[in-house]
Design a protein around this motif. Sequence first.
Motif, PDB file in Angstrom:
ATOM      1  N   ARG A 152       0.840  -1.192   0.000  1.00 48.08           N
ATOM      2  CA  ARG A 152       0.000   0.000   0.000  1.00 48.08           C
ATOM      3  C   ARG A 152       0.873   1.239   0.000  1.00 48.08           C
ATOM      4  NH1 ARG A 152      -2.542  -2.007   5.355  1.00 48.08           N
ATOM      5  NH2 ARG A 152      -0.788  -3.419   5.075  1.00 48.08           N
ATOM      6  N   SER A 153       0.382   2.291  -0.622  1.00 52.32           N
ATOM      7  CA  SER A 153       1.107   3.547  -0.690  1.00 52.32           C
ATOM      8  C   SER A 153       0.173   4.699  -0.371  1.00 52.32           C
ATOM      9  CB  SER A 153       1.694   3.735  -2.098  1.00 52.32           C
ATOM     10  OG  SER A 153       2.182   5.060  -2.277  1.00 52.32           O
ATOM     11  N   THR A 154       0.740   5.805   0.088  1.00 51.64           N
ATOM     12  CA  THR A 154      -0.050   7.032   0.097  1.00 51.64           C
ATOM     13  C   THR A 154      -0.321   7.415  -1.359  1.00 51.64           C
ATOM     14  OG1 THR A 154       1.811   8.585   0.047  1.00 51.64           O
ATOM     15  CG2 THR A 154       1.129   7.749   2.202  1.00 51.64           C
ATOM     16  N   THR A 155      -1.140   8.406  -1.551  1.00 49.13           N
ATOM     17  CA  THR A 155      -1.557   8.764  -2.904  1.00 49.13           C
ATOM     18  C   THR A 155      -0.574   9.698  -3.604  1.00 49.13           C
ATOM     19  OG1 THR A 155      -2.922  10.535  -1.957  1.00 49.13           O
ATOM     20  CG2 THR A 155      -3.996   8.413  -2.405  1.00 49.13           C
ATOM     21  N   MET A 191      -2.127   5.577   6.944  1.00 52.76           N
ATOM     22  CA  MET A 191      -0.923   5.697   6.115  1.00 52.76           C
ATOM     23  C   MET A 191      -0.290   7.085   6.202  1.00 52.76           C
ATOM     24  SD  MET A 191      -0.029   2.894   4.508  1.00 52.76           S
ATOM     25  CE  MET A 191       0.857   3.461   3.067  1.00 52.76           C
ATOM     26  N   ASN A 192      -1.122   8.117   6.394  1.00 51.20           N
ATOM     27  CA  ASN A 192      -0.608   9.487   6.480  1.00 51.20           C
ATOM     28  C   ASN A 192      -1.685  10.352   7.133  1.00 51.20           C
ATOM     29  OD1 ASN A 192       1.094  11.671   6.195  1.00 51.20           O
ATOM     30  ND2 ASN A 192       0.610  12.020   4.042  1.00 51.20           N
ATOM     31  N   TYR A 193      -1.915  10.088   8.400  1.00 53.70           N
ATOM     32  CA  TYR A 193      -3.039  10.684   9.123  1.00 53.70           C
ATOM     33  C   TYR A 193      -2.800  12.173   9.378  1.00 53.70           C
ATOM     34  CZ  TYR A 193      -6.365  11.450  12.969  1.00 53.70           C
ATOM     35  OH  TYR A 193      -7.365  11.914  13.776  1.00 53.70           O
ATOM     36  N   HIS A 331       5.971   8.526   4.047  1.00 52.62           N
ATOM     37  CA  HIS A 331       6.768   9.741   4.225  1.00 52.62           C
ATOM     38  C   HIS A 331       7.570   9.709   5.522  1.00 52.62           C
ATOM     39  CE1 HIS A 331       4.191  11.464   1.037  1.00 52.62           C
ATOM     40  NE2 HIS A 331       3.260  10.747   1.617  1.00 52.62           N
ATOM     41  N   GLU A 332       8.629  10.545   5.557  1.00 55.54           N
ATOM     42  CA  GLU A 332       9.431  10.629   6.780  1.00 55.54           C
ATOM     43  C   GLU A 332       8.632  11.246   7.918  1.00 55.54           C
ATOM     44  OE1 GLU A 332       9.415  13.043   4.573  1.00 55.54           O
ATOM     45  OE2 GLU A 332      10.831  14.669   5.033  1.00 55.54           O
ATOM     46  N   SER A 333       7.651  12.091   7.578  1.00 59.37           N
ATOM     47  CA  SER A 333       6.813  12.705   8.601  1.00 59.37           C
ATOM     48  C   SER A 333       5.908  11.683   9.268  1.00 59.37           C
ATOM     49  CB  SER A 333       5.969  13.827   7.982  1.00 59.37           C
ATOM     50  OG  SER A 333       5.199  13.341   6.891  1.00 59.37           O
TER      51      SER A 333
END
Length: 436
Positions: A152-155, A191-193, A331-333
């Motif tokens: 899975r990846s972020t968009t 994934m990137n909340y 992401h690193e964040s």
Amino acid sequence: MRRFLISIVLAAMGALTLTAGLKEDFKADKWMSANNYWAYPYPARPLPVLTEAPEGYAPFFIDHYGRHGSRWLIGKRFYSYTVEQLERGQRHGALTPRGLEVLDILRRLRTAADGREGELSDIGALQHQGIAERMFRNFPQVFAGNAVVRARSTTVIRCILSMQNAVDVLAALNPALQVSTEASEADMYYMNYSDPVVPALRKTAAAALEPLRDKWVNPKHMLRRLFSDQRFARDSIDGQKLMLDLFDLAGNMQSHSAWRDVDLYDLFSADDIVNVYRYNNAHWYLLSAHTPLTRDRIPYMEANLLRDFVRDADHALAHPDVHGASLRFGHESVVLPLVCLMGLDGADYSSTDLETLDRHWLSYKIFPMACNVQMVLYRHTAAPDDHPVLVKILLNEHEASLPIDAVTGPYYRWADVRDYFINKLSCEPYIPATIQ
């Protein structure tokens, strides 16, 4: 009075020791000072040596989250602002010969970056190919036969391409793998909340960083290298802003095979390199780590992601006939607060003292480009019902420690790790979405 003077001397000696240590690190590898722009160091460096599993154990599942690989800087401003400042100096005849050279480099770099801002670089693609191949070689049982690999990846396109480079390698190494890929808004909650509490906490904590900017971001050496007229530079150039932007550009040259040999580090003294790193290190600490300055709350922005790690591990345990991996690319964040939340290698260090932070917490050990967490589950192959499931966690392919008792070396009982994670999640500080 004597005791007071001794304490001052000892504090100064401690600061000098710290600075000397960073100087040695950056003398050995200047690229590390680039902080989150440090290109993933393997395989250029010797690869970490992994500890063999206890007798009778074999890996069967990997939970993973990885940052995208090396990229172009995000936003045209990074490439245009420095050009504009040096062109201002050129119009006034105020650039040194080195300043004119740097201006030419920056103009060519701006042209090369045009339309590619934030995109994965050629080196970024290679990083994920290499990580995937080593994952396959290190844990062959996980990827044997018709293993299931859910990716899975972020968009964001650089993350999607990082995922694709990784799974392409895995599929080539074993065509029988059952590989699926996704990049969906439906998964962004873990994934990137976007945590609604975090921006206000960061804004409040930023005040602690301001005194360090004036103390550590000193552009005098850089301005002398670039400008022949120091009065013009002082009156017309925001030296600190120019310094921070040029430092990022210098560090990110390593992300591109065509630019890696272009060296802008001569613009900064050895002290400058250390101090700008310390400033950026403290900046990322406030953005992502445990500290009373943000009520020890920010790492919990990855609570959903840690729960997803546990959920996927539980699913793997509930289906003993299935083996494979759950791969996530972002992401690193996300990686940095996740590592702090997990408490890997002491990353859960909590303090308000930013001036001595580097003695305890170093960002470059956590989140270079393509940084990754691999949580590897092991079961006993001969008598799985009579032996506990074990787990080992790798941070950037190094065996990481947790603040709980290990069975042996880097191996922990999964039941203990699971309890530790669940208990940690239950301690999330309550912060209202609207902070006064």
